[in-house]
Design an enzyme around this catalytic site. Structure first.
Site, PDB file in Angstrom:
ATOM      1  N   CYS A  98     -88.436-138.580 -59.823  1.00  0.00           N
ATOM      2  CA  CYS A  98     -88.217-140.008 -60.078  1.00  0.00           C
ATOM      3  C   CYS A  98     -89.333-140.738 -60.779  1.00  0.00           C
ATOM      4  O   CYS A  98     -89.976-140.183 -61.623  1.00  0.00           O
ATOM      5  CB  CYS A  98     -87.718-140.657 -58.828  1.00  0.00           C
ATOM      6  SG  CYS A  98     -86.131-141.273 -59.303  1.00  0.00           S
ATOM      7  N   ARG A 103     -82.969-144.271 -63.630  1.00  0.00           N
ATOM      8  CA  ARG A 103     -83.088-142.849 -63.277  1.00  0.00           C
ATOM      9  C   ARG A 103     -82.419-142.535 -61.951  1.00  0.00           C
ATOM     10  O   ARG A 103     -82.242-141.369 -61.611  1.00  0.00           O
ATOM     11  CB  ARG A 103     -84.569-142.464 -63.178  1.00  0.00           C
ATOM     12  CG  ARG A 103     -85.311-142.602 -64.493  1.00  0.00           C
ATOM     13  CD  ARG A 103     -86.793-142.438 -64.275  1.00  0.00           C
ATOM     14  NE  ARG A 103     -87.112-141.094 -63.841  1.00  0.00           N
ATOM     15  CZ  ARG A 103     -87.648-140.170 -64.617  1.00  0.00           C
ATOM     16  NH1 ARG A 103     -87.903-140.449 -65.869  1.00  0.00           N
ATOM     17  NH2 ARG A 103     -87.926-138.980 -64.163  1.00  0.00           N
ATOM     18  N   TRP A 144     -86.728-139.970 -55.516  1.00  0.00           N
ATOM     19  CA  TRP A 144     -85.467-139.235 -55.458  1.00  0.00           C
ATOM     20  C   TRP A 144     -85.772-138.051 -54.561  1.00  0.00           C
ATOM     21  O   TRP A 144     -86.385-137.073 -54.984  1.00  0.00           O
ATOM     22  CB  TRP A 144     -85.052-138.802 -56.866  1.00  0.00           C
ATOM     23  CG  TRP A 144     -83.780-138.004 -56.888  1.00  0.00           C
ATOM     24  CD1 TRP A 144     -83.670-136.640 -56.981  1.00  0.00           C
ATOM     25  CD2 TRP A 144     -82.449-138.495 -56.824  1.00  0.00           C
ATOM     26  NE1 TRP A 144     -82.345-136.280 -56.975  1.00  0.00           N
ATOM     27  CE2 TRP A 144     -81.576-137.390 -56.877  1.00  0.00           C
ATOM     28  CE3 TRP A 144     -81.906-139.777 -56.720  1.00  0.00           C
ATOM     29  CZ2 TRP A 144     -80.199-137.529 -56.838  1.00  0.00           C
ATOM     30  CZ3 TRP A 144     -80.524-139.906 -56.681  1.00  0.00           C
ATOM     31  CH2 TRP A 144     -79.684-138.791 -56.746  1.00  0.00           C
ATOM     32  N   GLU A 187     -63.403-125.764 -66.594  1.00  0.00           N
ATOM     33  CA  GLU A 187     -64.406-126.836 -66.692  1.00  0.00           C
ATOM     34  C   GLU A 187     -64.503-127.349 -68.138  1.00  0.00           C
ATOM     35  O   GLU A 187     -64.629-128.548 -68.371  1.00  0.00           O
ATOM     36  CB  GLU A 187     -65.755-126.309 -66.178  1.00  0.00           C
ATOM     37  CG  GLU A 187     -66.944-127.251 -66.332  1.00  0.00           C
ATOM     38  CD  GLU A 187     -66.797-128.606 -65.646  1.00  0.00           C
ATOM     39  OE1 GLU A 187     -65.851-128.804 -64.860  1.00  0.00           O
ATOM     40  OE2 GLU A 187     -67.612-129.493 -65.933  1.00  0.00           O
ATOM     41  N   GLU A 200     -61.732-135.413 -69.883  1.00  0.00           N
ATOM     42  CA  GLU A 200     -62.378-136.581 -69.262  1.00  0.00           C
ATOM     43  C   GLU A 200     -62.964-137.539 -70.283  1.00  0.00           C
ATOM     44  O   GLU A 200     -62.865-138.751 -70.115  1.00  0.00           O
ATOM     45  CB  GLU A 200     -63.527-136.124 -68.344  1.00  0.00           C
ATOM     46  CG  GLU A 200     -63.086-135.576 -67.021  1.00  0.00           C
ATOM     47  CD  GLU A 200     -64.271-135.245 -66.119  1.00  0.00           C
ATOM     48  OE1 GLU A 200     -64.243-135.624 -64.947  1.00  0.00           O
ATOM     49  OE2 GLU A 200     -65.232-134.599 -66.587  1.00  0.00           O
ATOM     50  N   ASN A 207     -94.217-137.427 -58.412  1.00  0.00           N
ATOM     51  CA  ASN A 207     -92.899-136.957 -58.852  1.00  0.00           C
ATOM     52  C   ASN A 207     -92.957-135.447 -58.876  1.00  0.00           C
ATOM     53  O   ASN A 207     -93.905-134.883 -59.426  1.00  0.00           O
ATOM     54  CB  ASN A 207     -92.601-137.408 -60.287  1.00  0.00           C
ATOM     55  CG  ASN A 207     -92.124-138.824 -60.339  1.00  0.00           C
ATOM     56  OD1 ASN A 207     -91.907-139.457 -59.313  1.00  0.00           O
ATOM     57  ND2 ASN A 207     -91.971-139.328 -61.542  1.00  0.00           N
ATOM     58  N   GLY A 208     -91.950-134.790 -58.344  1.00  0.00           N
ATOM     59  CA  GLY A 208     -91.907-133.338 -58.441  1.00  0.00           C
ATOM     60  C   GLY A 208     -91.793-132.671 -57.093  1.00  0.00           C
ATOM     61  O   GLY A 208     -91.402-133.282 -56.102  1.00  0.00           O
ATOM     62  N   HIS A 259     -47.730-115.605 -70.067  1.00  0.00           N
ATOM     63  CA  HIS A 259     -46.638-115.853 -69.115  1.00  0.00           C
ATOM     64  C   HIS A 259     -46.118-117.292 -69.181  1.00  0.00           C
ATOM     65  O   HIS A 259     -45.467-117.751 -68.251  1.00  0.00           O
ATOM     66  CB  HIS A 259     -47.093-115.525 -67.693  1.00  0.00           C
ATOM     67  CG  HIS A 259     -47.459-114.084 -67.517  1.00  0.00           C
ATOM     68  ND1 HIS A 259     -46.528-113.069 -67.517  1.00  0.00           N
ATOM     69  CD2 HIS A 259     -48.670-113.478 -67.388  1.00  0.00           C
ATOM     70  CE1 HIS A 259     -47.141-111.904 -67.376  1.00  0.00           C
ATOM     71  NE2 HIS A 259     -48.441-112.123 -67.302  1.00  0.00           N
ATOM     72  N   LYS A 265     -67.989-142.443 -60.920  1.00  0.00           N
ATOM     73  CA  LYS A 265     -68.972-141.378 -60.696  1.00  0.00           C
ATOM     74  C   LYS A 265     -68.799-140.762 -59.317  1.00  0.00           C
ATOM     75  O   LYS A 265     -68.932-139.568 -59.132  1.00  0.00           O
ATOM     76  CB  LYS A 265     -70.391-141.938 -60.861  1.00  0.00           C
ATOM     77  CG  LYS A 265     -71.490-140.898 -60.776  1.00  0.00           C
ATOM     78  CD  LYS A 265     -71.436-139.931 -61.951  1.00  0.00           C
ATOM     79  CE  LYS A 265     -72.289-138.697 -61.753  1.00  0.00           C
ATOM     80  NZ  LYS A 265     -71.803-137.580 -62.585  1.00  0.00           N
ATOM     81  N   LYS A 318     -63.793-131.201 -69.164  1.00  0.00           N
ATOM     82  CA  LYS A 318     -64.793-132.012 -69.851  1.00  0.00           C
ATOM     83  C   LYS A 318     -64.181-132.693 -71.070  1.00  0.00           C
ATOM     84  O   LYS A 318     -64.386-133.878 -71.301  1.00  0.00           O
ATOM     85  CB  LYS A 318     -65.956-131.107 -70.260  1.00  0.00           C
ATOM     86  CG  LYS A 318     -67.319-131.621 -70.089  1.00  0.00           C
ATOM     87  CD  LYS A 318     -67.908-131.704 -68.720  1.00  0.00           C
ATOM     88  CE  LYS A 318     -67.113-132.395 -67.685  1.00  0.00           C
ATOM     89  NZ  LYS A 318     -67.598-132.284 -66.339  1.00  0.00           N
TER      90      LYS A 318
HETATM   91  C1  AGP Z   1     -66.915-134.496 -63.060  1.00  0.00           C
HETATM   92  O1  AGP Z   1     -66.983-134.454 -64.434  1.00  0.00           O
HETATM   93  C2  AGP Z   1     -65.942-135.457 -62.525  1.00  0.00           C
HETATM   94  N1  AGP Z   1     -66.221-136.781 -62.851  1.00  0.00           N
HETATM   95  C3  AGP Z   1     -65.332-135.206 -61.168  1.00  0.00           C
HETATM   96  O2  AGP Z   1     -64.414-134.176 -61.340  1.00  0.00           O
HETATM   97  C4  AGP Z   1     -66.258-134.820 -60.009  1.00  0.00           C
HETATM   98  O3  AGP Z   1     -66.758-133.540 -60.207  1.00  0.00           O
HETATM   99  C5  AGP Z   1     -65.495-134.894 -58.692  1.00  0.00           C
HETATM  100  O4  AGP Z   1     -65.045-136.201 -58.468  1.00  0.00           O
HETATM  101  C6  AGP Z   1     -66.314-134.406 -57.509  1.00  0.00           C
HETATM  102  O5  AGP Z   1     -67.463-135.168 -57.321  1.00  0.00           O
HETATM  103  P1  AGP Z   1     -68.636-134.681 -56.396  1.00  0.00           P
HETATM  104  O6  AGP Z   1     -69.197-133.433 -56.978  1.00  0.00           O
HETATM  105  O7  AGP Z   1     -69.628-135.816 -56.376  1.00  0.00           O
HETATM  106  O8  AGP Z   1     -68.052-134.412 -55.035  1.00  0.00           O
HETATM  107  N1  GLU Z   2     -90.984-134.181 -53.542  1.00  0.00           N
HETATM  108  C1  GLU Z   2     -91.265-135.571 -53.352  1.00  0.00           C
HETATM  109  C2  GLU Z   2     -90.470-136.152 -52.196  1.00  0.00           C
HETATM  110  O1  GLU Z   2     -89.487-135.641 -51.761  1.00  0.00           O
HETATM  111  C3  GLU Z   2     -91.113-136.409 -54.623  1.00  0.00           C
HETATM  112  C4  GLU Z   2     -89.694-136.586 -55.061  1.00  0.00           C
HETATM  113  C5  GLU Z   2     -89.590-137.382 -56.391  1.00  0.00           C
HETATM  114  O2  GLU Z   2     -89.887-136.797 -57.439  1.00  0.00           O
HETATM  115  O3  GLU Z   2     -89.192-138.565 -56.333  1.00  0.00           O
HETATM  116  O4  GLU Z   2     -90.832-137.145 -51.668  1.00  0.00           O
END
Ligand code: AGP
Ligand code: GLU
Length: 611
Positions: free
Chosen positions: A2, A28, A74, A484, A491, A100-101, A507, A606, A488
């Site tokens: 992050c 991010r 993150w 997949e 979508e 970060n990391g 078939h 998402k 893609k």
């Molecule tokens: C991915 O391109 C899609 N937007 C969608 O199929 C997604 O993979 C699905 O809704 C599952 O989401 P999740 O991996 O967060 O559970």
């Molecule tokens: N590894 C660290 C944590 O878990 C940093 C994660 C990050 O890059 O934000 O806190």
């Protein structure tokens, strides 16, 4: 990985610059935020779980400062929480750090520190690093710069760090594998994990190299190399606008994320392949290994793209471990009265960890006594919490609604799981294990090779951008890749595309074939290659256009197909990690030619939190 922001300068506005920088880094994605400054020779830390606005509120009464560091986290080690948020102060108050990391050998360092009496207040690898630097400093009576330099010699992993101490004279920065930049302003220095927080505050910037240490004081910047020698620095002009930086110069988040895959796959493999001894280290499932090894059946539930990873998982787990695997759409599993017993293992694969269908399916299976494993990207998400054990994919935030890097992260994780189980069950020997590990280790470079060739893939896509129906075909482990690829395209470009096993095509779907319906074949040179070539000929015989993705030049194929995309060679089990990449680039290009918003396709969300 992050965000990091730092400010040191002549004006007393550090806390404001840092908070504003953290807002700018919000794109991010993150789960918590924090900042540190110094008052009366003491380090003060303010942290908040959730949004930067929460931290902003909490820090509204800080007196104006001329030095501060901040972070958006993150989580990789430990759940998202205030205690785990950065900055982390060292045990004896000598320093505070943002990071970060991932510190790969944090467990070992933590044990050494605990023997020295260190107590830890968080679950993070970052707090271990803070204490490791402090311990090095005190034990060897070093100044902060030398302590950072010496301490890092024993640290394995990826890091971008900023460290401050109570004297508040400087910010010490260091990096390896994670980016870090220092902006040179008129009367200040602004540090950022990318240029976003620096824009508008400095006209020049330096991007630190791996193993460099930057010592930033109020009026001076010094850069040292791995041997602690002054290297000087070469500032670059900072011309980018904010939007461009967020997308790192790519035209969309999706394209940025496609290009991040060498890094995100490496992050998923990091520390797991390189563990001591031959075995793959998957710390999150170690405790449940005996039960996993006894499993009579494994069921994988998921949705969408994650369901495609599940299918790849089925091919791998069944062929490598001989444990039967069932794959189900999460939304179907719940309502079809599945037979679940308490010997069962149910795996949920999910990027977000919040998908309602997957969550409900796993909750039901858990209620019936099954062992629940999560293969999840978002640390601390609902599904990560409800799972008994699991594997994080470490793909970082995925902003594009159409999943790309999260998919390859899932495939990498499930591949490691299958290989590990297979070895433990004695189906593959040490030699085969090492071959697979070696092949996995170079996948990030091979993905990079494909990305370096994007222009060629895009020019193929340009030829087919105006077709309205596509068929995607593959066999075995590459059948889910075909699914997949079709998803893609569907979508993001709203083109009708269907995935089928190549052998099943005759078939029924073959009825669709004419010159207006191109077929994309995913056909590395594995056991089924020759059979797939025959399927391809069947399409050609009906005037269908053919685009083939393969891993070796083949004169016959070049003659038969309208376009051939060649990717690097790997072990058959690992091919999905490579065959997927050109299909992502292909659909992105077609969607862009059709002028579609690839990052936010119509009607899609998402994270789908309704059933
Ligand atoms: C991915 O391109 C899609 N937007 C969608 O199929 C997604 O993979 C699905 O809704 C599952 O989401 P999740 O991996 O967060 O559970
Ligand atoms: N590894 C660290 C944590 O878990 C940093 C994660 C990050 O890059 O934000 O806190």
């Amino acid at each position: 990985m992050c965000g990091i922001v730092g400010y040191i300068g002549r004006e007393k506005k550090a806390e404001k610059v840092v908070i504003e920088g953290l807002y700018r880094l919000e794109y991010r994605g993150y789960d918590s935020a924090g900042l540190a400054y110094v008052e009366d020779n003491k380090i003060k830390v303010v942290r908040a779980k959730g949004a930067v606005s929460g931290l902003d509120k909490k820090s509204s009464n800080i007196q104006p400062q001329d030095l501060a560091i901040g972070h958006t986290r993150w989580a990789t080690h430990g759940k998202p929480s205030e205690e785990n948020a950065h900055p982390h102060e060292s045990f004896k108050g000598e320093l505070a750090i943002v990071h970060n990391g991932i510190i790969e050998n944090y467990k070992h360092l933590k044990e050494l520190l605990m023997d020295e009496g260190y107590i830890f207040n968080s679950e993070t690898d970052t707090e271990v690093l803070a204490n490791w630097i402090e311990h090095t400093k005190l034990k060897r009576d070093l100044n902060l710069v030398d302590a950072v330099h010496e301490a890092l010699k024993f640290v394995h992993g990826a890091y971008a760090i900023c460290v401050v101490e109570p004297s508040a004279e400087m910010i010490v920065c260091a990096k390896k594998s994670s980016p870090l930049a220092v902006g040179i302003g008129d009367d200040s220095f602004i540090i950022g994990s990318d240029a976003t927080p620096i824009i508008g505050r400095a006209k020049e910037v330096i991007y630190l190299e791996d193993n460099q240490i930057a010592i930033v004081t109020r009026d001076k910047l010094q850069v040292k190399d791995i041997d602690n020698r002054d290297t000087g620095f070469f500032p670059e002009k900072l011309l980018l606008d904010l939007q461009a930086v967020e997308k790192k110069g790519f035209e969309s988040f999706m394209m940025k994320e496609i290009h991040e895959q060498p890094e995100t796959i490496a992050d998923c493999l990091r520390g797991r392949l390189a563990a001591a001894g031959p075995e793959i280290a998957l710390g999150g499932i170690e405790d449940v290994m005996p039960r996993l090894l006894r499993a009579k059946k494994i069921t994988i539930v998921s949705c969408g793209t994650s369901w495609h990873s599940a299918l790849i998982g089925k091919y791998l787990i069944e062929s490598l471990t001989r444990i039967p695997v069932e794959v189900d759409y999460a939304s179907e599993y719940r309502y079809r009265k599945p037979i679940i017993s308490n010997d069962d293992v149910v795996v949920g694969i999910t990027q977000s960890g919040e998908t309602a269908d997957t969550k409900a399916a796993l909750e039901m299976a858990k209620g019936k006594g099954a062992l629940i494993l999560g293969v999840v990207n978002v640390v601390g998400s609902s599904i990560a919490r409800l799972s008994n054990a699991g594997i994080y994919t470490h793909s970082g935030t995925e902003i594009g609604v159409a999943s790309t890097k999260a998919f390859t992260g899932q495939v990498a994780a499930i591949t490691m799981l299958a290989i590990k189980l297979s070895h433990r069950l004695g189906h593959i020997d040490d030699e085969k294990l090492m071959d697979l590990k070696d092949a996995l280790a170079i996948i990030p470079d091979q993905v990079q090779e494909i990305l370096d060739d994007s222009a060629a893939i895009e020019s193929v896509a340009s030829i087919y951008a105006n077709y309205d129906d596509f068929l995607y075909l593959g066999r075995g482990i590459n059948f889910p890749v075909a699914l997949e690829g079709a998803l893609k395209l569907k979508e993001i470009s709203y083109i009708h595309a269907e995935g089928y096993p190549a052998g099943e095509m005759k078939h029924g779907p073959i009825a669709l074939i004419d010159e207006s319906c191109p077929s994309v074949f995913v056909m590395p040179h594995d056991d089924s290659y020759e059979k797939t070539v025959s399927n391809l000929q069947e399409i050609r015989a009906r005037s269908g256009k053919v685009i083939a993705v393969t891993d070796k030049e083949d004169k016959n194929l070049t003659e038969a197909a309208d376009a051939v995309i060649i990717i690097p060679k790997t072990e058959p089990e690992l091919t999905p990690l490579l065959t997927t990449i050109p299909l992502q680039i292909f659909s992105h290009k077609i969607a862009r030619i059709r002028n579609k918003d690839v990052d936010k396709p119509r009607n899609l969300a998402k994270s789908v939190t309704v059933e």
